[in-house]
Write a protein that holds these residues in place. Structure first.
Motif, PDB file in Angstrom:
ATOM      1  N   ALA A  64       0.822  -1.209   0.000  1.00  0.00           N
ATOM      2  CA  ALA A  64       0.000   0.000   0.000  1.00  0.00           C
ATOM      3  C   ALA A  64       0.862   1.268   0.000  1.00  0.00           C
ATOM      4  O   ALA A  64       0.348   2.355  -0.242  1.00  0.00           O
ATOM      5  N   GLY A  65       2.144   1.121   0.244  1.00  0.00           N
ATOM      6  CA  GLY A  65       3.042   2.279   0.199  1.00  0.00           C
ATOM      7  C   GLY A  65       3.055   2.965  -1.151  1.00  0.00           C
ATOM      8  O   GLY A  65       3.366   4.144  -1.256  1.00  0.00           O
ATOM      9  N   TYR A  84      11.745   0.811  -7.723  1.00  0.00           N
ATOM     10  CA  TYR A  84      12.171  -0.142  -8.735  1.00  0.00           C
ATOM     11  C   TYR A  84      12.420  -1.536  -8.148  1.00  0.00           C
ATOM     12  O   TYR A  84      13.132  -2.338  -8.730  1.00  0.00           O
ATOM     13  N   GLY A  85      11.818  -1.836  -7.014  1.00  0.00           N
ATOM     14  CA  GLY A  85      12.055  -3.096  -6.332  1.00  0.00           C
ATOM     15  C   GLY A  85      11.224  -4.266  -6.837  1.00  0.00           C
ATOM     16  O   GLY A  85      10.434  -4.158  -7.776  1.00  0.00           O
ATOM     17  N   ILE A  86      11.383  -5.369  -6.136  1.00  0.00           N
ATOM     18  CA  ILE A  86      10.789  -6.650  -6.522  1.00  0.00           C
ATOM     19  C   ILE A  86       9.261  -6.642  -6.464  1.00  0.00           C
ATOM     20  O   ILE A  86       8.606  -7.383  -7.201  1.00  0.00           O
ATOM     21  N   LEU A  87       8.674  -5.780  -5.632  1.00  0.00           N
ATOM     22  CA  LEU A  87       7.213  -5.768  -5.509  1.00  0.00           C
ATOM     23  C   LEU A  87       6.507  -5.298  -6.783  1.00  0.00           C
ATOM     24  O   LEU A  87       5.302  -5.498  -6.933  1.00  0.00           O
ATOM     25  N   SER A 130      11.917   1.165  -0.801  1.00  0.00           N
ATOM     26  CA  SER A 130      11.008   0.376   0.017  1.00  0.00           C
ATOM     27  C   SER A 130       9.688   1.107   0.220  1.00  0.00           C
ATOM     28  O   SER A 130       9.666   2.221   0.737  1.00  0.00           O
ATOM     29  N   TRP A 131       8.588   0.459  -0.142  1.00  0.00           N
ATOM     30  CA  TRP A 131       7.283   1.044   0.137  1.00  0.00           C
ATOM     31  C   TRP A 131       6.983   1.017   1.632  1.00  0.00           C
ATOM     32  O   TRP A 131       6.259   1.859   2.137  1.00  0.00           O
ATOM     33  N   VAL A 132       7.571   0.059   2.356  1.00  0.00           N
ATOM     34  CA  VAL A 132       7.399   0.015   3.814  1.00  0.00           C
ATOM     35  C   VAL A 132       8.024   1.259   4.440  1.00  0.00           C
ATOM     36  O   VAL A 132       7.446   1.876   5.342  1.00  0.00           O
ATOM     37  N   LYS A 133       9.201   1.650   3.959  1.00  0.00           N
ATOM     38  CA  LYS A 133       9.833   2.881   4.464  1.00  0.00           C
ATOM     39  C   LYS A 133       8.990   4.106   4.152  1.00  0.00           C
ATOM     40  O   LYS A 133       8.943   5.052   4.929  1.00  0.00           O
ATOM     41  N   ILE A 135       5.683   4.180   4.003  1.00  0.00           N
ATOM     42  CA  ILE A 135       4.602   4.181   4.999  1.00  0.00           C
ATOM     43  C   ILE A 135       5.124   4.653   6.348  1.00  0.00           C
ATOM     44  O   ILE A 135       4.501   5.493   7.008  1.00  0.00           O
ATOM     45  N   TYR A 136       6.286   4.129   6.758  1.00  0.00           N
ATOM     46  CA  TYR A 136       6.868   4.517   8.047  1.00  0.00           C
ATOM     47  C   TYR A 136       7.132   6.024   8.095  1.00  0.00           C
ATOM     48  O   TYR A 136       6.795   6.693   9.064  1.00  0.00           O
ATOM     49  N   ARG A 137       7.700   6.548   7.040  1.00  0.00           N
ATOM     50  CA  ARG A 137       7.997   7.982   7.016  1.00  0.00           C
ATOM     51  C   ARG A 137       6.715   8.811   6.997  1.00  0.00           C
ATOM     52  O   ARG A 137       6.637   9.850   7.644  1.00  0.00           O
ATOM     53  N   TYR A 138       5.712   8.353   6.281  1.00  0.00           N
ATOM     54  CA  TYR A 138       4.436   9.065   6.231  1.00  0.00           C
ATOM     55  C   TYR A 138       3.819   9.160   7.632  1.00  0.00           C
ATOM     56  O   TYR A 138       3.259  10.180   8.011  1.00  0.00           O
TER      57      TYR A 138
END
Length: 167
Positions: A64-65, A84-87, A130-133, A135-138
């Motif tokens: 969802a990031g 540009y990652g694997i996801l 990283s989309w996780v990063k 989300i974390y930063r948001y």
């Protein structure tokens, strides 16, 4: 974060409202019939399952990031940045977002080729690994909020004439 998808879906209705057309009314009707059939045959718990699945899948879910990375300003002067990652394999290359903005009619399956043949246009742009990063930063960065978006001025004939007249 859980309601991010709602803001993403409803924002166009407020930013650029338009009169619904026949196909949109047909879509609303089809959704209504499907929802009514779901409740009738499966009960309200099935409808709650659909709703919570949507909120969780588009909220804190790692993929969802991309909703946030696509159009929130994390780096001043850049309204979007790419991933540009694997996801991208699972997200139909939606991470190639700068490329998508440059060439909106190129299919997602071809966007990696755009970056490959024109690295001088994309390699220097801000990107996330990283989309996780994202989300974390948001969530944790007080300088980023639901209002950290670019609102473009709608181009009209009058705007163009005014800009050309100012030159």
């Amino acid at each position: 974060m859980f309601f991010q998808i709602s803001f993403y879906a409803l924002r166009p209705l407020f930013v650029h409202p338009k009169k619904p057309k026949t196909l949109e009314f047909l879509n609303y009707a089809a959704c209504g019939v499907f929802n009514a059939a779901t409740v009738y045959f499966l009960g309200w718990s099935a409808m709650l399952y659909f709703l919570l699945g949507s909120l969780l899948g588009a909220g804190l879910h790692p993929m969802a990031g991309h909703f946030i990375a696509e159009h929130y300003v994390f780096v001043e002067g850049f309204e979007t940045y790419s991933y540009y990652g694997i996801l991208n394999i699972f997200a139909f290359n939606v991470g190639y977002h700068n490329e998508h903005h440059d060439f909106p009619f190129i299919p997602g399956s071809r966007l990696p080729m755009v970056r490959k043949i024109a690295p001088e246009f994309y390699d220097h742009l801000p990107q996330t690994d990283s989309w996780v990063k994202v989300i974390y930063r948001y969530i944790t960065d007080p300088s980023i909020s639901a209002f950290s978006r670019v609102k473009r001025v709608q181009i009209t004939d009058v705007n163009v004439k005014n800009r050309l007249g100012a030159m």
